[in-house]
Design a protein around this motif. Structure first.
Motif, PDB file in Angstrom:
ATOM      1  N   THR A  23      39.959-149.300   3.934  1.00 52.14           N
ATOM      2  CA  THR A  23      41.064-149.165   4.879  1.00 52.14           C
ATOM      3  C   THR A  23      40.599-149.601   6.253  1.00 52.14           C
ATOM      4  O   THR A  23      39.585-149.111   6.745  1.00 52.14           O
ATOM      5  CB  THR A  23      41.534-147.698   4.968  1.00 52.14           C
ATOM      6  OG1 THR A  23      41.641-147.170   3.659  1.00 52.14           O
ATOM      7  CG2 THR A  23      42.865-147.604   5.674  1.00 52.14           C
ATOM      8  N   LEU A  77      46.979-147.984  10.239  1.00 48.82           N
ATOM      9  CA  LEU A  77      46.079-148.127   9.096  1.00 48.82           C
ATOM     10  C   LEU A  77      46.558-149.286   8.240  1.00 48.82           C
ATOM     11  O   LEU A  77      47.752-149.548   8.159  1.00 48.82           O
ATOM     12  CB  LEU A  77      46.077-146.859   8.231  1.00 48.82           C
ATOM     13  CG  LEU A  77      45.570-145.554   8.836  1.00 48.82           C
ATOM     14  CD1 LEU A  77      45.685-144.459   7.801  1.00 48.82           C
ATOM     15  CD2 LEU A  77      44.145-145.699   9.309  1.00 48.82           C
ATOM     16  N   LYS A  78      45.612-149.953   7.619  1.00 49.48           N
ATOM     17  CA  LYS A  78      45.996-150.974   6.652  1.00 49.48           C
ATOM     18  C   LYS A  78      44.954-150.989   5.551  1.00 49.48           C
ATOM     19  O   LYS A  78      43.759-151.102   5.822  1.00 49.48           O
ATOM     20  CB  LYS A  78      46.077-152.343   7.318  1.00 49.48           C
ATOM     21  CG  LYS A  78      46.556-153.423   6.358  1.00 49.48           C
ATOM     22  CD  LYS A  78      46.756-154.731   7.090  1.00 49.48           C
ATOM     23  CE  LYS A  78      47.013-155.878   6.136  1.00 49.48           C
ATOM     24  NZ  LYS A  78      48.282-155.765   5.402  1.00 49.48           N
ATOM     25  N   LEU A 137      51.034-144.728   4.817  1.00 51.13           N
ATOM     26  CA  LEU A 137      50.117-144.974   5.929  1.00 51.13           C
ATOM     27  C   LEU A 137      50.778-144.699   7.274  1.00 51.13           C
ATOM     28  O   LEU A 137      50.119-144.320   8.229  1.00 51.13           O
ATOM     29  CB  LEU A 137      49.611-146.417   5.857  1.00 51.13           C
ATOM     30  CG  LEU A 137      48.854-146.765   4.575  1.00 51.13           C
ATOM     31  CD1 LEU A 137      48.461-148.223   4.561  1.00 51.13           C
ATOM     32  CD2 LEU A 137      47.605-145.894   4.437  1.00 51.13           C
ATOM     33  N   ILE A 184      41.861-141.803   1.208  1.00 50.97           N
ATOM     34  CA  ILE A 184      42.200-142.488   2.451  1.00 50.97           C
ATOM     35  C   ILE A 184      42.085-141.516   3.625  1.00 50.97           C
ATOM     36  O   ILE A 184      41.437-141.817   4.630  1.00 50.97           O
ATOM     37  CB  ILE A 184      43.613-143.110   2.362  1.00 50.97           C
ATOM     38  CG1 ILE A 184      43.614-144.217   1.306  1.00 50.97           C
ATOM     39  CG2 ILE A 184      44.047-143.663   3.712  1.00 50.97           C
ATOM     40  CD1 ILE A 184      44.966-144.822   1.032  1.00 50.97           C
TER      41      ILE A 184
END
Lengths: 213, 210
Positions: free
Chosen positions: B95, B108-109, B136, B169
């Motif tokens: 991430t 976030l990606k 996200l 995550i």
């Protein structure tokens, strides 16, 4: 010519690798949650199967029987790695979504089974036809399972929304049990169709006999 | 003798196979790398968009590896970007995480994941009408050093059927934020003492400016 057609069409229904021969069940269960993944997997398998059948068939007279299995595996693994590298370079999205199942094509028993049972005994041309038929049959089976699972489990087909807006997706269909249930029902349906056909054949045969008397 | 002959045949075939793959790899690996770098740059832009971050400066820290400082058009520091790695259900999830200077999540990606299709992959799924994945988006504006999924009595709604992915995550983004915060604070401290010693040195030379 009829031979070519026979070798091609046998993979679709009569000897469908997933639904009749029960080969390659692992990817059929694992990569059938969405139609897009199923098609991607199917196309990869068609490529690997065709290329490995061709090479195995070309080498069939040179390969010592004792080490034929390791040789087949090396050939298959090479083509799988080619698919993996090309896909990662040019289709990264698909590569990410197929994930671990691309390298696992190596152990897809459809491919080894066709090398062993068909390509190592037949000419290159007819081996390619056999591979295409089996590959299309495999893709067909995966797409069929994925269609049921994606529509019921997500309300979409190939990414397009097909279910009414108040449709509550059945999460179970997306999970492993959904794959087993769907595949079980489809296998049962295929067997039932086969039974019906056999009954029909028997009935006509008996009728013929009666008339002959 | 037979064994040697068989071995040689096998060696010959594997040699051809590896030669072919080596050639192809030479061709595809630069494309794969280029794609990866481009994706990372795009991801950095994307996660800092809310803060107006457009320029990135790589920082190499001995303790935590590299991260990026983000600057806006006017060269003001607007935050930090780093890559968080979290062990998910079936893959290590990568991430790209953007933090504001106060260590709130800026964006976030997910740049790499091989989670269960239809479940874990929902982490990157964008709902109709949205621009970013809903999972996200909920991180944005939250204190990055205090993230946890609801199952861990936290403030992040996890994805149905993919708690492990969600947790991976949340936990990795939080851990990375803490690391960067520490590193940044340490650097600032070092800068301060450096400035102090420089000032002291100048004072000794009698060149101090009021």
């Amino acid at each position: 010519m009829s031979d070519v057609r026979k070798e091609f069409t046998k993979g679709l229904i009569k000897d469908n690798p997933v639904l009749r021969l029960a080969l390659g069940l692992c990817p059929a269960l694992a990569v059938s949650a969405t139609v897009f993944d199923a098609l991607g997997m199917g196309i990869s398998v068609i490529f690997v199967l065709t290329m490995s059948n061709l090479i195995v068939s070309l080498m069939r007279k040179a390969v010592p029987p004792k080490i034929r299995i390791p040789i087949f595996i090396v050939v298959i693994a090479t083509f799988v790695t080619i698919v993996e590298m090309v896909m990662a370079a040019y289709q990264p999205g698909l590569y990410q979504s197929l994930g671990i199942f691309v390298p696992l094509i190596v152990v897809n028993c459809v491919i080894l089974a066709r090398s062993e049972a068909f390509a190592s005994k037949n000419s290159p041309f007819i081996s390619i036809i056999d591979a295409l038929g089996m590959g299309v049959g495999f893709t067909f089976a995966l797409t069929m399972i994925a269609t049921v699972r994606e529509i019921l489990g997500n309300g979409t087909w190939l990414g397009f929304t097909v279910a009414p807006s108040d449709f509550q997706p059945v999460l179970l269909m997306m999970l492993a049990p959904g794959a087993f249930i769907t595949m079980g029902l489809i296998l049962a349906w295929f067997n039932w169709m086969d039974d019906q056909k056999e009954k029909h054949l028997k009935a006509t045969f008996m009728l013929d006999e009666k008339e002959a008397k | 003798m037979l064994i040697v002959r068989l071995g040689l045949i096998l060696m010959f075939i594997t040699a051809i196979a590896s030669g072919t793959l080596a050639l192809l790899n030479q061709h595809t690996s630069p494309i794969i790398l280029e794609y990866k770098l481009k994706q990372q740059e795009e991801a950095r832009q994307e996660v800092m968009r809310s803060q107006g971050g457009v320029k990135f400066e790589k920082v190499n820290s001995e303790e935590i590896g590299e991260f990026y400082k983000a600057y806006d058009e006017a060269d003001n520091l607007v935050g930090y970007v780093s890559i968080a790695y979290g062990k998910g259900y079936s893959s290590t999830i990568e991430t790209v995480a953007g933090y504001t200077t106060d260590f709130e999540v800026a964006g976030l990606k997910v740049t790499f994941q091989q989670e269960t299709p239809g479940l874990g992959t929902k982490a990157v799924e964008v709902k109709k009408g949205d621009r970013k994945p809903w999972f996200l988006m909920q991180f944005e504006g939250k204190d990055a050093t205090n993230l946890a999924v609801v199952q861990d009595r936290g403030n992040i709604d996890s994805i149905t059927g993919a708690t492990i992915t969600s947790r991976a995550i949340a936990v990795s983004v939080k851990a990375t934020a803490k690391e960067i915060k520490q590193a940044v604070e340490a650097m600032e401290k070092a800068n301060d003492t450096q400035m102090d010693t420089e000032a002291a040195a100048l004072e000794m030379n009698g060149e101090v400016t009021p």
